[in-house]
Design an enzyme around this catalytic site. Structure first.
Site, PDB file in Angstrom:
ATOM      1  N   LYS A   1       0.955  -1.134   0.072  1.00  0.00           N
ATOM      2  CA  LYS A   1      -0.061  -0.002   0.185  1.00  0.00           C
ATOM      3  C   LYS A   1       1.029   1.102   0.005  1.00  0.00           C
ATOM      4  O   LYS A   1       1.439   1.125   0.698  1.00  0.00           O
ATOM      5  CB  LYS A   1      -0.705  -0.084   0.817  1.00  0.00           C
ATOM      6  CG  LYS A   1      -2.209   0.961   0.963  1.00  0.00           C
ATOM      7  CD  LYS A   1      -2.745   0.203   0.303  1.00  0.00           C
ATOM      8  CE  LYS A   1      -4.113   1.170   0.587  1.00  0.00           C
ATOM      9  NZ  LYS A   1      -5.758   0.111   0.015  1.00  0.00           N
TER      10      LYS A   1
HETATM   11  N1  GLU Z   1      -7.508   0.634  -3.320  1.00  0.00           N
HETATM   12  C1  GLU Z   1      -7.733  -0.786  -2.685  1.00  0.00           C
HETATM   13  C2  GLU Z   1      -8.316  -2.675  -2.237  1.00  0.00           C
HETATM   14  O1  GLU Z   1      -7.708  -1.667  -1.012  1.00  0.00           O
HETATM   15  C3  GLU Z   1      -7.544  -2.098  -4.937  1.00  0.00           C
HETATM   16  C4  GLU Z   1      -6.311  -2.330  -4.647  1.00  0.00           C
HETATM   17  C5  GLU Z   1      -5.999  -2.751  -6.209  1.00  0.00           C
HETATM   18  O2  GLU Z   1      -6.212  -3.276  -6.579  1.00  0.00           O
HETATM   19  O3  GLU Z   1      -4.654  -3.066  -5.879  1.00  0.00           O
HETATM   20  O4  GLU Z   1      -8.160  -3.137  -1.808  1.00  0.00           O
END
Ligand code: GLU
Length: 439
Positions: free
Chosen positions: A129
């Protein structure tokens, strides 16, 4: 380091293995919540529990300075992060969030939840993240582009289509992914579409990606409703957060006959017992920036939102929203976590005691990253699928994952959260064990 020093009773072991203060479970906040969740799953991991320390430490955490020229001619510095929690099962994968309250600890927790989520739906990814501590609403479009490009450049050495693949999250969208893809590609000297997902369709984005998280929330919601004998048609729905996740989930529930009675977001909360018109509200929020002032509903106090009479409650905003204070007031039969980390461990216990079913984030919002996986596969093969095909595959993956989580919960008499962690952490730690330690 000598063999002697590796013994767990040696002073060196204790010094090198004491968790830094920001990693301690009593240091509340999202990372503390994650550590608590890991402690809860550990008794169910069998022999693999000897690798559990792996989960309690992010593999790699990068903090970067992001300086940009503001439109007024001055230079402003922002703090950016990219954390790869675990890459045992594949490249890091997870979104990038732009928010004024982003911290390293929060990004660590969000990256860890991505590891569990990706493993729970069996995607060949680890968890990662990123984020920038900035309120993007205060930036012009030019400033937003510059901050995105400089951040991408700064984290450029650790991301890549086979290393770590960012995607949208809170306050980031397809345009920001386009700038990230372009910046990375310019630095590499070749167009690399697979470095991010959630891109515009013209740049190798996938059909259905924008709606995917909300569709996944709806899919597991319907599955869970069937298990507990709740009929969606005629059921009352309350949603916190009306962005990409909350608004699409609400729309799908309403299309299935649910009545949207209340919505809360950063601007305020609204209530209408006979049902809020979800399409009109989507248009209103698009033009006004929030739900406050929506003409065909009453405005209510934001804290009253949690006491609204409803069957299904979807928190789809930020972490730490359902707490010891409001968990005793919730009237829903089922909470579906569209957001990441919306329920604190203490609130989780209260909801479990009150027999309110919680479908945890690590499965409930996995639809987004599942279609991100489809996008990544399509980019690699340069062969694009129809929206029908994407939605069908998404629904089948989500249903299958939910069913095995449900069975695991029944078998061990645990909550769906612990069951999802059992499945996810077992997969992560088995990969960890099979790969072994290097060197
Ligand atoms: N931000 C989204 C999540 O928390 C998607 C992450 C992604 O598609 O890599 O799952």
């Amino acid at each position: 380091m000598s063999k002697q020093n590796l013994q767990t009773d040696s002073a060196l072991y204790k010094t090198t293995h004491a968790l830094p203060s920001y990693l301690q479970p009593d240091n509340l906040g999202p990372w503390g919540t994650f550590l608590n969740q890991v402690d809860r799953v550990t008794p169910y991991l069998g022999n693999l529990s000897r690798w559990v320390e792996t989960l309690k430490r992010p593999k790699k955490a990068l903090i970067v300075d992001v300086p940009i020229h503001l439109d007024n001619g001055t230079v402003a510095h922002f703090e950016g992060y990219r954390v790869q929690h675990n890459t045992s099962r594949g490249p890091g994968k997870g979104g990038v969030r732009f928010h004024q309250e982003v911290t390293l600890s929060e990004v660590m927790a969000l990256s860890a939840w991505m590891s569990v989520k990706n493993a729970a739906v069996n995607l060949p990814f680890g968890g990662a993240k990123g984020g920038i501590r900035v309120d993007p609403k205060l930036l012009s479009r030019g400033e937003l582009e510059r901050i995105t490009r400089r951040y991408t450049s700064e984290i450029g050495s650790i991301i890549g289509p086979t290393k770590d693949i960012p995607a949208p999250d809170v306050n980031t969208d397809a345009q920001i992914m386009a700038w990230m893809m372009d910046t990375y590609s310019m630095n590499e000297g070749s167009t690399s579409t697979g470095v991010v997902t959630g891109k515009p369709i013209a740049l190798g984005g996938s059909l259905g990606r924008r709606e995917a998280t909300g569709r996944g929330v709806f899919t597991v919601g319907v599955e869970a409703a069937n298990k507990i004998g709740l009929t969606i048609s005629g059921s009352k729905l309350a949603v916190q957060g009306f962005g990409n996740v909350g608004s699409i989930a609400a729309q799908l529930f309403v299309e299935a006959g649910a009545i949207l009675v209340s919505v809360q977001d950063h601007s305020g909360a609204i209530y209408c017992g006979s049902g809020i018109d979800v399409r009109l509200l989507q248009e209103y929020v698009h033009s006004q920036g929030g739900v406050a002032g929506f003409p065909s509903a009453d405005s209510i106090n934001s804290t009253l939102f949690w006491q609204v009479d409803c069957d299904v409650l979807i928190p789809a905003a930020l972490e730490g929203q359902i707490t010891e204070e409001n968990a005793p007031l919730i009237k829903a039969r089922m909470v579906i976590e569209g957001a990441n980390g919306p329920t604190t461990p203490a609130a989780d216990d209260i909801l479990a005691e009150r027999k309110i079913l919680v479908i945890p984030d690590v499965i409930a919002n996995a639809g987004g990253v599942t279609v991100s996986y489809f996008e990544w596969v399509q980019d690699f093969s340069s062969f694009f699928w129809s929206e029908k095909e994407i939605n069908a595959r998404l629904v089948s993956i989500m249903k299958e994952a939910f069913d095995s989580i449900w069975e695991t919960a029944q078998k061990h008499h645990v909550t769906l959260r612990t069951a999802t962690f059992i499945i996810g952490c077992t997969r992560i730690l088995r990969a960890r064990e099979d790969r072994g330690l290097y060197p």
